[in-house]
Design a protein around this motif. Structure first.
Motif, PDB file in Angstrom:
ATOM      1  N   CYS A 475       2.880  -8.277  10.400  1.00  0.00           N
ATOM      2  CA  CYS A 475       3.023  -9.121   9.210  1.00  0.00           C
ATOM      3  C   CYS A 475       3.577 -10.497   9.574  1.00  0.00           C
ATOM      4  CB  CYS A 475       3.944  -8.451   8.192  1.00  0.00           C
ATOM      5  SG  CYS A 475       3.323  -6.916   7.492  1.00  0.00           S
ATOM      6  N   CYS A 494       6.599  -6.352   3.593  1.00  0.00           N
ATOM      7  CA  CYS A 494       6.205  -5.893   4.933  1.00  0.00           C
ATOM      8  C   CYS A 494       5.805  -4.429   4.907  1.00  0.00           C
ATOM      9  CB  CYS A 494       7.349  -6.088   5.915  1.00  0.00           C
ATOM     10  SG  CYS A 494       7.706  -7.800   6.336  1.00  0.00           S
ATOM     11  N   THR A 497       2.515  -3.746   2.894  1.00  0.00           N
ATOM     12  CA  THR A 497       1.363  -4.251   3.655  1.00  0.00           C
ATOM     13  C   THR A 497       1.054  -3.334   4.824  1.00  0.00           C
ATOM     14  OG1 THR A 497       1.955  -6.524   3.058  1.00  0.00           O
ATOM     15  CG2 THR A 497       0.453  -6.225   4.919  1.00  0.00           C
ATOM     16  N   TYR A 498       2.081  -2.910   5.534  1.00  0.00           N
ATOM     17  CA  TYR A 498       1.869  -2.003   6.665  1.00  0.00           C
ATOM     18  C   TYR A 498       1.220  -0.702   6.209  1.00  0.00           C
ATOM     19  CZ  TYR A 498       2.803   1.058  10.626  1.00  0.00           C
ATOM     20  OH  TYR A 498       2.666   1.952  11.659  1.00  0.00           O
ATOM     21  N   MET A 511      -1.079   0.297  -4.271  1.00  0.00           N
ATOM     22  CA  MET A 511      -0.331  -0.880  -3.851  1.00  0.00           C
ATOM     23  C   MET A 511       0.415  -1.495  -5.024  1.00  0.00           C
ATOM     24  SD  MET A 511      -0.626  -4.501  -4.003  1.00  0.00           S
ATOM     25  CE  MET A 511      -2.330  -5.039  -3.888  1.00  0.00           C
ATOM     26  N   LYS A 615      -0.088 -11.935  -1.457  1.00  0.00           N
ATOM     27  CA  LYS A 615       0.198 -11.928  -0.026  1.00  0.00           C
ATOM     28  C   LYS A 615      -0.388 -10.688   0.649  1.00  0.00           C
ATOM     29  CE  LYS A 615       2.549 -15.748   0.148  1.00  0.00           C
ATOM     30  NZ  LYS A 615       2.013 -16.934   0.920  1.00  0.00           N
ATOM     31  N   VAL A 616      -0.252  -9.531   0.007  1.00  0.00           N
ATOM     32  CA  VAL A 616      -0.821  -8.304   0.573  1.00  0.00           C
ATOM     33  C   VAL A 616      -2.331  -8.433   0.693  1.00  0.00           C
ATOM     34  CG1 VAL A 616      -1.154  -5.825   0.251  1.00  0.00           C
ATOM     35  CG2 VAL A 616       1.060  -6.859  -0.292  1.00  0.00           C
ATOM     36  N   VAL A 619      -3.448 -10.700   3.603  1.00  0.00           N
ATOM     37  CA  VAL A 619      -3.388 -10.048   4.910  1.00  0.00           C
ATOM     38  C   VAL A 619      -4.518  -9.046   5.058  1.00  0.00           C
ATOM     39  CG1 VAL A 619      -2.017  -8.530   6.379  1.00  0.00           C
ATOM     40  CG2 VAL A 619      -0.911 -10.404   5.164  1.00  0.00           C
ATOM     41  N   CYS A 620      -4.805  -8.299   3.999  1.00  0.00           N
ATOM     42  CA  CYS A 620      -5.905  -7.339   4.057  1.00  0.00           C
ATOM     43  C   CYS A 620      -7.228  -8.034   4.350  1.00  0.00           C
ATOM     44  CB  CYS A 620      -6.002  -6.574   2.732  1.00  0.00           C
ATOM     45  SG  CYS A 620      -4.680  -5.384   2.467  1.00  0.00           S
TER      46      CYS A 620
END
Length: 765
Positions: A475, A494, A497-498, A511, A615-616, A619-620
């Motif tokens: 992240c 974090c 997202t992980y 989520m 934000k999630v 990143v995805c």
């Protein structure tokens, strides 16, 4: 873990050794004794040494345990418990198990496998009845022992984490510091020649009354000298000498007892066994034989059994103690040597040990000193084929933590050792540890050394600590948020997202449930959280709740390894998780609840939620992870009851998600008028779509017609859109009344691929 059956024997057969005591009066006597004895090294403040692990079941009295823990409520209970003693002038010192010794590994494994059987029954009950089972199947929430030590430290209490056998350290500390007693639930404290042992199970907190187990009274009843108690304990079976290994001696002792002694009031056959062994201990060997060794020579034993018994007896000798005058007894050492010292500098090892003992660290000590990490049972459904066990979900994270701790970029040719993992998860027989290889992660430039991360200073080092921490969870993009949002929300971001990146079956709704409950947690007091009423319990949500809490412990481990870029307090579950609130948000998210409702109609919460959600998703997108909307309709037999068509509510009847709006059918008239004036009110269909269900019953008269209609509308229902992009779907009822008693019949077509768990109705353990 204690002596097999000894405490039960004292309760049932030896009442004169069980004294009801008033802890306030004990404290007064302790103070008076200290004043008269000017030569003593005792602390004049009356101090109780508390066996923290033994107290967990008594501290966690929250109604909910299956959903992942009611952590805010638990914090309140801990604070009340501590205050009851401190207001009476009693100081508390807490000890928690910091290691699992190899000599006790098999006993640890047996217990873990036994708990696995209970967890299997827990999920079977949830899936059959949609509710939490009774206390017979009670399981501690994941991570309770880990986080309780931090909770107590935050309450200003002195807390220690052990580096060897916890009972031994507790008894030694209590004796050395002249404490007034040990509060716990372990019969080993009857055997140690230390301070009075007090029962936490029989503690009445309102009056500070409990039971003191008197070792002198036990000795009088058994006609033994106190120095003979360790021998008796080993013959009964304890953590060093297993019960099975001394079975032949017990059989012989029972046979001799029946021949030589008239029946005695022992209450049970187990009581007779203890009396028989006490007779054996008092009769074998004369004084000269006892003084020649710990185990009488007249007792016929193999060399292996004799050595094992002597080791067990030595384990009860505290520093400076001896059983018999003149007997040369080598000291008992239960702590293991550091196996990683050739990879780690002495300064790092010293700081690591100090932080571990002061209960300021997690995971790091086990890796650096012993090369071993363990994790106890987690609420995971072994019949769930879609969700990975937490041990496997977080293994890539642990590999990077191990790499951060053990890899060195200094040209050293010594190969980094594997780390032994004893993690409990479905399918793991625990016959041997999983061997995990440390994995270095890539940072700009070379990997920072532990010395720099732990001892360095300056803005550059602070940046390296944060970068190392974020890299463990892949992240790195979130470094820009540091300082702009609270650390607890950065940690939540974090972790969520992980989890999303590691568990491909997680959906957009999952989520959103994670993020919304973390954001909304602070809006609710522990009493409001306690009063949330759930329409039913989802077994999948139970597993996801435990998965999140286990992730918090991994955040803690990564933070410790990286030099603590975040405050440990920000990683505690009472700042980002409540089991009942998460369960409520999960049910709402999977029923298509709008974001405004999901976030309790609170503008600041909604804004933060949308920021974290974006934000999630960013990143995805960068990691080519398609996070799709997959609402999960209720599919189990327990969900056919009318209760399952209702939404989660607070104790006062308010629906969860409408903190100030009455219920999801539109709220109170007063609230609705206010919202209409503000131009924000939009009529909503009640959670569960009860009106729609009743309408559906009148429109569709039989199963065939219903299936035909649903087949025509299949493209409108929840699932993935053709573009693969996430979409926010409206909730379409998948259940319609079909039974005469009003229960709902699942008419959902079978999916092409398994959704949720695969059922094995004929499976047996």
């Amino acid at each position: 873990m204690g002596v097999k059956g000894l405490q039960y024997f004292m309760d049932q057969c030896c009442p004169e050794a069980c004294e009801a005591v008033d802890l306030r009066e004990m404290a007064r006597q302790h103070i008076a004794k200290g004043r008269h004895n000017t030569c003593t090294t005792n602390d004049t403040n009356p101090t109780l040494v508390v066996d923290g692990m033994a107290c967990l079941r008594h501290w966690y009295s929250c109604k909910d345990w299956v959903c992942g823990g009611q952590w805010k409520e638990f914090m309140g209970l801990l604070e009340h418990w501590v205050k009851a003693f401190t207001s009476a002038g009693i100081k508390l010192v807490f000890f928690f198990d910091g290691v699992v010794e190899e000599q006790k590994r098999q006993e640890w494994v047996k217990r873990r496998l036994r708990v696995n059987g209970d967890i299997y029954k827990v999920f079977r009950h949830i899936k059959a009845h949609g509710e939490q089972p009774d206390q017979k199947l009670f399981c501690l929430p994941s991570g309770l022992g880990t986080f309780t030590s931090f909770a107590l430290r935050s309450l200003g209490q002195k807390v220690f984490s052990t580096v060897q056998e916890a009972d031994y350290e507790i008894a030694s500390y209590a004796r050395d510091h002249g404490c007034m007693g040990i509060l716990g639930q372990d019969s080993d404290f009857i055997i140690y020649d230390s301070v009075p042992y007090l029962s936490v199970a029989k503690l009445r907190l309102d009056g500070l009354i409990t039971v003191l187990y008197n070792r002198e009274g036990l000795c009088r009843y058994l006609r033994l000298a106190p120095a003979q108690l360790p021998f008796l304990a080993c013959l009964l079976g304890n953590d060093v000498v297993s019960e099975d290994q001394m079975q032949h001696i017990r059989n012989n002792a029972m046979a001799e007892y029946r021949r030589s002694c008239p029946p005695r009031s022992s209450g049970t056959s187990h009581g007779m066994k203890i009396l028989a062994l006490a007779q054996l201990v008092s009769s074998v060997g004369d004084r000269e034989e006892r003084e020649s060794g710990l185990v009488p020579r007249s007792l016929v034993l193999s060399a292996t059994d004799r050595e094992l018994l002597e080791k067990g007896i030595r384990s009860y000798l505290l520093p400076g103690q001896e059983l018999f005058h003149g007997v040369d007894i080598p000291p008992f050492s239960s702590g293991s040597a550091c196996v990683m010292e050739k990879f780690i500098s002495p300064d790092i090892l010293q700081v690591c040990r100090e932080k571990h003992i002061e209960a300021e660290g997690f995971m790091v000590y086990g890796v650096l000193y012993e090369g071993v990490v363990e994790c106890s049972n987690t609420l995971e459904d072994e019949e769930e084929t879609e969700l990975l066990p937490q041990a496997l979900v977080y293994r890539p994270c642990r590999e990077k933590i191990y790499g951060l701790l053990l890899h060195r970029d200094n040209g050293n040719s010594v190969e980094v050792p594997l780390v032994k993992e004893w993690f409990v998860y479905p399918g793991n027989t625990l016959k041997e540890p999983d061997m995990v290889k440390p994995v270095p992660f890539n940072l700009p430039g070379s990997q920072p050394s532990l010395e720099m991360l732990w001892f360095g200073s300056g803005p550059e080092v602070c940046g390296l600590r944060l970068a190392s921490f974020l890299s463990v969870f892949d992240c790195q993009e979130f470094s820009e948020l540091y300082g702009t949002i609270e650390d607890c929300f950065l940690a939540t971001l974090c972790l969520v997202t992980y989890i999303v990146l590691q568990v491909q079956q997680l959906s957009l709704e999952d989520m959103e449930a994670y993020l919304s409950q973390a954001v909304c947690l602070r809006l609710n007091s522990h009493q409001e959280l306690k009063n949330i009423k759930l329409p039913y319990i989802s077994s999948r949500a139970v597993q996801l709740g435990s998965l999140y809490v286990r992730g918090l412990s991994h955040l803690l481990g990564a933070n410790c390894a990286a030099g603590c870029p975040l405050l440990s307090n920000a990683l505690m579950p009472w700042h980002s998780f409540d089991g009942r609130l998460f369960h409520a948000k999960y049910l709402m998210a999977h029923s298509g609840t709008e974001h405004t409702v999901l976030l309790d109609s609170d503008a600041s919460c909604l804004s933060l939620f949308l920021c974290l959600r974006e934000k999630v998703l960013d990143v995805c997108k960068k990691r080519d992870r398609a996070l799709l909307s997959k609402p999960r309709p209720r599919i189990s037999t327990y969900e056919l009851s009318p209760k399952a068509t209702e939404g989660p509510t607070h104790g006062d009847g308010r629906r969860v998600g409408y903190a100030h709006a009455g219920n999801l059918a539109g709220g109170s008239d007063e609230w609705r008028r206010k919202e209409e004036r503000r131009g924000k009110y939009q009529p909503r269909v009640e959670w569960g779509m009860r009106e729609g269900m009743r309408g559906a019953q009148s429109r569709f008269q039989n199963r065939e017609e219903l299936m035909e209609k649903r087949g025509q509308r299949g493209g409108e229902r929840g699932g993935d859109n053709q573009s693969g992009a996430p979409q926010q779907l409206a909730f379409h009822p998948q259940f319609y009344p079909d039974y005469s008693d009003g229960r709902l019949l699942n008419m959902s077509p079978l999916p092409a691929q398994t959704r949720g768990r695969t059922r094995h109705p004929t499976r047996r353990r």
